[in-house]
Write an enzyme that holds these catalytic residues in place. Structure first.
Site, PDB file in Angstrom:
ATOM      1  N   CYS A 121     -14.998 -80.284   2.462  1.00 17.79           N
ATOM      2  CA  CYS A 121     -13.683 -80.584   3.046  1.00 17.79           C
ATOM      3  C   CYS A 121     -12.869 -81.494   2.121  1.00 17.79           C
ATOM      4  CB  CYS A 121     -13.904 -81.234   4.413  1.00 17.79           C
ATOM      5  SG  CYS A 121     -12.450 -81.971   5.144  1.00 17.79           S
ATOM      6  N   CYS A 163     -11.510 -84.636   3.788  1.00 20.97           N
ATOM      7  CA  CYS A 163     -12.605 -85.584   4.020  1.00 20.97           C
ATOM      8  C   CYS A 163     -12.831 -86.447   2.781  1.00 20.97           C
ATOM      9  CB  CYS A 163     -13.901 -84.852   4.365  1.00 20.97           C
ATOM     10  SG  CYS A 163     -13.845 -83.918   5.904  1.00 20.97           S
TER      11      CYS A 163
END
Length: 150
Positions: free
Chosen positions: A68, A71
């Site tokens: 991600c 993230c």
């Protein structure tokens, strides 16, 4: 048998001394000047209860994934918040790919998903990345709201 939570070394922002910070117990303070240290730990399904739910202070949980992009971008902002709020919160990072049961438990539908837990109870939740100032304000508001009588 599960592995015991590991400790990390952290440099004190006040005096510069390097300290070992346990993943699960206490409230970390510098061994030299006694200033609060940022408390950042990783947890998974086997040790989440010990590391996050039994912490002696509110916990900011980062449910993230290695694949991600947002993230990876929010990680440094969360660490800054943990440093800024040293002694007031603990940051616990959970890789949802390694801990799918926790992802299901917290009904993660997007990553990153951020939670603030107080004694194991979710008091705030948000999905998506944000800047360090926005995240700090969100955490401080959650802490203020949870301190108010119902």
């Amino acid at each position: 048998m599960s592995a015991s939570p590991v400790s990390h070394t952290v440099r004190c922002g006040t005096c510069g001394r390097t300290n070992r910070v346990p993943a699960a117990q206490g409230r970390p303070r510098c061994g030299n000047c006694r200033a609060p240290l940022p408390w950042i730990a990783e947890a998974g399904g086997s040790d989440f209860g010990t590391v996050a739910e039994q912490a002696g202070l509110p916990v900011l949980v980062d449910l993230w994934a290695t694949w991600c992009g947002p993230c990876r971008m929010v990680g440094p902002a969360l660490e800054k918040v943990a440093n800024d709020l040293a002694g007031r919160i603990k940051l616990v990072k959970v890789d949802i790919d390694k801990s799918p049961a926790l992802a299901r438990r917290f009904e993660v539908q997007a990553v990153p998903t951020l939670l603030v837990l107080d004694r194991g109870r979710t008091i705030a939740r948000q999905a998506g990345a944000a800047s360090a100032p926005v995240l700090r304000q969100w955490v401080e508001q959650a802490l203020t709201d949870s301190a108010q009588p119902a």
